[in-house]
Design a protein around this motif. Structure first.
Motif, mmCIF file in Angstrom:
data_model
loop_
_atom_site.group_PDB
_atom_site.id
_atom_site.type_symbol
_atom_site.label_atom_id
_atom_site.label_comp_id
_atom_site.label_asym_id
_atom_site.label_seq_id
_atom_site.Cartn_x
_atom_site.Cartn_y
_atom_site.Cartn_z
ATOM 1 N N ARG A 10 -16.488 3.516 -33.929
ATOM 2 C CA ARG A 10 -16.698 2.179 -33.618
ATOM 3 C C ARG A 10 -17.004 2.095 -32.009
ATOM 4 O O ARG A 10 -17.824 1.205 -31.552
ATOM 5 N N LEU A 13 -20.679 3.359 -31.878
ATOM 6 C CA LEU A 13 -21.554 2.824 -32.792
ATOM 7 C C LEU A 13 -23.061 2.561 -32.314
ATOM 8 O O LEU A 13 -23.914 2.771 -33.011
ATOM 9 N N GLU A 14 -23.121 1.834 -31.108
ATOM 10 C CA GLU A 14 -24.284 1.145 -30.614
ATOM 11 C C GLU A 14 -25.033 2.403 -30.294
ATOM 12 O O GLU A 14 -26.511 2.573 -30.443
ATOM 13 N N LEU A 17 -26.534 4.013 -33.495
ATOM 14 C CA LEU A 17 -27.591 3.372 -33.928
ATOM 15 C C LEU A 17 -28.848 3.304 -33.141
ATOM 16 O O LEU A 17 -29.968 3.303 -33.939
ATOM 17 N N ARG A 18 -28.776 3.799 -31.916
ATOM 18 C CA ARG A 18 -29.956 3.847 -31.113
ATOM 19 C C ARG A 18 -30.400 5.105 -30.795
ATOM 20 O O ARG A 18 -31.434 5.574 -30.077
ATOM 21 N N CYS A 39 -16.296 0.839 -41.576
ATOM 22 C CA CYS A 39 -16.927 1.287 -40.526
ATOM 23 C C CYS A 39 -18.482 1.134 -40.933
ATOM 24 O O CYS A 39 -19.213 0.592 -39.966
ATOM 25 N N GLU A 42 -19.498 -2.385 -40.713
ATOM 26 C CA GLU A 42 -19.670 -2.504 -39.367
ATOM 27 C C GLU A 42 -21.109 -2.250 -38.993
ATOM 28 O O GLU A 42 -21.713 -2.820 -38.061
ATOM 29 N N ALA A 43 -21.224 -0.934 -39.245
ATOM 30 C CA ALA A 43 -22.680 -0.562 -39.022
ATOM 31 C C ALA A 43 -23.704 -1.198 -39.466
ATOM 32 O O ALA A 43 -24.743 -1.380 -38.995
ATOM 33 N N ALA A 46 -24.196 -4.753 -37.576
ATOM 34 C CA ALA A 46 -24.979 -4.385 -36.331
ATOM 35 C C ALA A 46 -26.311 -3.929 -36.648
ATOM 36 O O ALA A 46 -27.229 -4.525 -35.636
ATOM 37 N N THR A 47 -26.725 -3.179 -37.597
ATOM 38 C CA THR A 47 -27.912 -2.904 -37.678
ATOM 39 C C THR A 47 -28.950 -4.245 -38.104
ATOM 40 O O THR A 47 -29.898 -4.385 -37.854
ATOM 41 N N LEU A 49 -27.979 -7.477 -37.424
ATOM 42 C CA LEU A 49 -28.244 -8.287 -36.407
ATOM 43 C C LEU A 49 -29.208 -7.817 -35.309
ATOM 44 O O LEU A 49 -30.206 -8.413 -34.821
ATOM 45 N N THR A 50 -29.299 -6.483 -35.047
ATOM 46 C CA THR A 50 -30.363 -5.944 -34.102
ATOM 47 C C THR A 50 -31.965 -6.170 -34.850
ATOM 48 O O THR A 50 -32.750 -6.735 -34.078
#
Length: 81
Positions: A10, A13-14, A17-18, A39, A42-43, A46-47, A49-50
């Motif tokens: 966590r 994570l950002e 993902l990048r 988790c 959550e990933a 985040a993906t 949302l991005t």
């Protein structure tokens, strides 16, 4: 490879993902996400949302709306001066 645990996954994570981390850390987090539904969820959030924000940033306002906004801005500026 070793499971890095929820806290590490966590926290990083950002960057994961990048693709902003070394292959070893990336593999450890990937392994954790493959085995931890919480988790992984959550990933996914985040993906998603991005992706939504990225698409929204590419959209443009309709020409009529832009004209209305610009006319209003000009009116406000004229009233101030």
């Amino acid at each position: 490879m070793t499971d890095c645990g929820c806290a590490k996954a966590r926290q990083d994570l950002e960057e994961y993902l990048r693709n902003e981390m070394c292959k070893t850390e990336h593999s450890d987090i990937r392994e954790h996400l493959d085995n931890c539904p919480s988790c992984a969820e959550e990933a996914l959030v985040a993906t998603t949302l991005t992706e939504v924000v990225s698409r929204a940033c590419k959209e443009t306002a309709p020409e009529e709306l832009r004209d209305q906004v610009m006319a209003r801005l000009r009116a406000v500026q004229a009233a101030v001066h």
